[in-house]
Write a protein that holds these residues in place. Structure first.
Motif, short mmCIF file in Angstrom:
data_model
loop_
_atom_site.label_atom_id
_atom_site.label_comp_id
_atom_site.label_asym_id
_atom_site.label_seq_id
_atom_site.Cartn_x
_atom_site.Cartn_y
_atom_site.Cartn_z
N UNK A 250 0.81 -1.21 0.06
CA UNK A 250 -0.12 -0.05 0.05
C UNK A 250 0.86 1.16 -0.08
N UNK A 251 1.68 1.23 0.87
CA UNK A 251 2.76 2.63 0.97
C UNK A 251 3.49 2.62 -0.16
N UNK A 252 4.14 1.50 -0.77
CA UNK A 252 4.96 1.56 -2.17
C UNK A 252 3.97 2.27 -3.17
N UNK A 253 2.74 1.78 -3.26
CA UNK A 253 1.74 2.39 -4.48
C UNK A 253 1.64 3.82 -4.29
N UNK A 390 -9.46 -1.34 2.31
CA UNK A 390 -10.74 -1.73 2.79
C UNK A 390 -11.70 -2.78 1.60
N UNK A 391 -12.61 -2.92 1.93
CA UNK A 391 -13.61 -3.46 0.83
C UNK A 391 -14.72 -2.68 1.03
N UNK A 392 -15.32 -2.18 -0.18
CA UNK A 392 -16.53 -1.57 -0.28
C UNK A 392 -17.66 -2.43 0.13
N UNK A 419 -11.05 17.59 -7.22
CA UNK A 419 -9.89 18.50 -6.98
C UNK A 419 -8.53 17.78 -7.40
N UNK A 420 -7.73 18.77 -7.84
CA UNK A 420 -6.14 18.16 -8.00
C UNK A 420 -5.50 18.02 -6.79
N UNK A 421 -4.65 17.20 -6.55
CA UNK A 421 -3.84 17.12 -5.37
C UNK A 421 -2.34 17.37 -5.55
N UNK A 422 -1.79 18.22 -4.93
CA UNK A 422 -0.48 18.40 -5.07
C UNK A 422 0.78 17.52 -5.03
N UNK A 423 0.39 16.62 -4.04
CA UNK A 423 1.29 15.48 -3.54
C UNK A 423 0.57 14.61 -2.80
N UNK A 424 0.59 13.28 -3.14
CA UNK A 424 -0.26 12.11 -2.57
C UNK A 424 -1.61 12.10 -2.92
N UNK A 425 -2.38 11.26 -2.22
CA UNK A 425 -4.00 11.06 -2.43
C UNK A 425 -4.43 10.07 -3.54
N UNK A 426 -3.42 9.47 -4.04
CA UNK A 426 -3.84 8.43 -4.99
C UNK A 426 -4.85 7.22 -4.36
N UNK A 427 -5.69 6.63 -5.09
CA UNK A 427 -6.34 5.40 -4.93
C UNK A 427 -5.67 4.52 -5.41
N UNK A 428 -5.52 3.56 -4.44
CA UNK A 428 -4.55 2.22 -4.74
C UNK A 428 -5.20 1.01 -4.43
N UNK A 429 -4.79 -0.20 -5.13
CA UNK A 429 -5.59 -1.51 -5.00
C UNK A 429 -4.04 -2.22 -4.93
N UNK A 430 -3.77 -2.66 -3.52
CA UNK A 430 -2.78 -3.23 -3.19
C UNK A 430 -2.63 -4.61 -3.73
N UNK A 431 -3.67 -5.52 -3.81
CA UNK A 431 -3.61 -6.86 -4.21
C UNK A 431 -3.13 -7.11 -5.55
N UNK A 462 -7.42 1.54 -1.38
CA UNK A 462 -7.26 2.36 -0.29
C UNK A 462 -7.02 4.05 -0.63
N UNK A 463 -7.45 4.87 0.10
CA UNK A 463 -6.90 6.49 -0.38
C UNK A 463 -5.81 6.97 0.34
N UNK A 464 -4.71 7.10 -0.40
CA UNK A 464 -3.28 7.22 0.12
C UNK A 464 -3.40 8.72 0.91
#
Length: 495
Positions: A250-253, A390-392, A419-431, A462-464
């Motif tokens: 998750x953190x790597x993504x 998490x799962x929805x 909104x645009x995000x200056x840094x971070x904030x991605x939606x990631x799927x760790x699996x 997850x929402x980073x």
């Protein structure tokens, strides 16, 4: 938080008014003192001759009887009323101790997720920043103290060491090195590094030889170190901060690292003009759709919500924003959780006809029934705001997850980026290694359930944490009921 900035600006204006009033009062007192100083200096050179003039005698009586009384009233006059009353009114909007602790923990979370050292954060040298801000020794010490109160000795060490570094570099501070070293040595000891703890304790005692706790710690640390040397060397125990595999992925993504899609798989992703099987609304003006990921299938719609709509949705949501909640799998009820740090609000067509238009747009493009969907949820993630993996949808071990809604499980998720995000904030799927980055005016869509109704576990997402900036999203959770003819049931579990 933007409202708090205006509150602070108003307080500064009020404070300046108070300073001006005080300065004006002091100027009047000073002028009076200067006048009296000059007059008494002249009069006392020849008191009898001075008072021989009847006007001088009268003016002396008048000054002592009236004018000194007026001066007393001036000195005793309270110019603080305006400022104090304004401060009292505004105080009800001030953040609490819990808010301050939450902001500190957000910084520590960002530090871990994006692998930032304390010095980078302290100097404000973050990617995408436009308003650089430097942390003082007191700021670093406060972060360390909050971590210490949370029995988080790892972050206590990092921030006490940063406070010490800034003191060593000559930064002026009311804090002294002795206090910082006291926290630092103990935090290091608690992590099992007795030799380093001993080194910092000796430094502390060189500055304050009579420090009682340090003297006791010195003896204790020396005893423990000797005991450690006598025993056989043991392999280091895993620390409480060791990351579990999912957390690591998750953190790597979130940092833009991790699994990359093969060129062959990538070649199967396309962009297109989309009218959802010749939907009348999109025949002449199809929308722009692009594939983000293949398994699970995630699509993004571009220019799908206008700036005007975004501003209206935010305007409606702002007064209703409350700490976001999650479904408790045990009780089936909503509750707050540390792994979801954001504020959210729910909007319906009753709030504004525009919400109905947005819901209809989602229905037209997905082909799914919106009457059984949940209300449009608007979420705001400030700095450090996140929603851990998490799962929805509700799993088999959570049979009561959405029981009160009576609309079945969450079949799909539609997510607007507002909104645009200056840094971070991605939606990631760790699996699966997917990372979807926020882009204002776009939306992403995916199915949480297979056509069979079985949950698609690869949709765990997850929402980073937001590193720099502010993230606004709104989402629609679409449920099973009403989709029977729109998305017929599949014949196999994974269909």
């Amino acid at each position: 938080m933007t409202d708090l900035l205006y509150t602070e600006k108003d307080l500064v204006t009020s404070l300046k008014d108070y300073i001006r009033a005080e300065e004006n009062k002091l100027e009047r007192v000073k002028r009076w003192a200067d006048k009296m100083d000059s007059l008494t200096a002249t009069a006392t050179q020849d008191p009898e001759g001075f008072l021989g003039h009847p006007v001088n005698a009268f003016k002396l009586m008048k000054r002592l009887n009236t004018e000194w009384g007026d001066l007393e009233s001036l000195v005793l006059s309270d110019t603080t009323d305006g400022f104090i009353s304004n401060l009292t009114i505004q105080r009800q909007h001030f953040p609490t101790e819990e808010d301050q602790t939450g902001a500190a923990k957000a910084l520590l979370r960002l530090q871990d997720t994006y692998r930032l050292d304390a010095n980078t954060i302290s100097t404000g040298d973050l990617p995408g920043v436009t308003h650089k801000s430097h942390m003082t020794v007191e700021d670093c010490f406060e972060l360390g103290k909050i971590a210490y109160s949370d029995v988080d000795y790892y972050h206590t060490e990092l921030w006490m060491a940063q406070a010490l570094k800034q003191l060593d570099e000559g930064e002026e501070s009311p804090l002294d090195k002795v206090l910082v070293l006291d926290y630092l040595s103990y935090a290091i000891y608690q992590q099992g590094e007795i030799e380093r703890a001993l080194e910092y304790t000796r430094k502390l005692l060189s500055l304050d030889p009579e420090h009682q706790r340090a003297k006791g710690n010195l003896k204790y640390f020396e005893f423990q170190l000797e005991k450690q040397r006598k025993e056989k060397k043991k392999s280091k125990a895993q620390t409480a901060f060791q990351l579990i595999p999912e957390r690591k992925k998750y953190e790597m993504l979130c940092r833009g690292e991790g699994i990359k899609m093969t060129p062959r798989r990538q070649s199967r992703l396309f962009c297109r003009y989309y009218d959802n099987n010749r939907n009348p609304k999109y025949l002449l003006a199809p929308v722009k759709q692009q594939d983000e990921w293949d398994r699970p299938y995630i699509v993004r719609y571009l220019d799908i919500i206008s700036d005007k709509e975004i501003e209206r949705v935010k305007q409606l949501a702002k007064p209703r924003l409350r700490r976001a909640t999650v479904h408790d799998p045990q009780t089936g009820k909503l509750t707050t959780a540390q792994y979801r740090v954001s504020k959210s609000a729910w909007l319906t067509g009753y709030d504004d006809p525009m919400i109905d238009m947005i819901n209809q747009r989602i229905e037209d493009l997905t082909g799914l029934e919106m009457d059984t969907a949940e209300e449009l949820q608007v979420a705001n993630y400030g700095v450090g705001g996140q929603y851990e993996p998490h799962f929805d949808f509700g799993r088999k071990d959570e049979p009561d997850a959405f029981k009160e809604l009576g609309t079945g499980n969450r079949i799909a998720t539609w997510l607007f980026y507002m909104s645009d995000v200056a840094a971070g904030g991605a939606t990631v799927f760790p699996d699966v290694g997917a990372a979807v980055w926020p882009k204002k005016g776009t939306a992403v869509f995916w199915y949480n359930l297979f056509a069979s109704g079985e949950g698609d576990y690869s949709t765990r997402h997850a929402a980073c944490p937001v590193l720099v900036g502010n993230k606004w999203v709104s989402n629609k959770w679409i449920h099973e009921r009403g989709q029977e003819w729109r998305r017929p049931c599949g014949l196999s579990e994974s269909e």
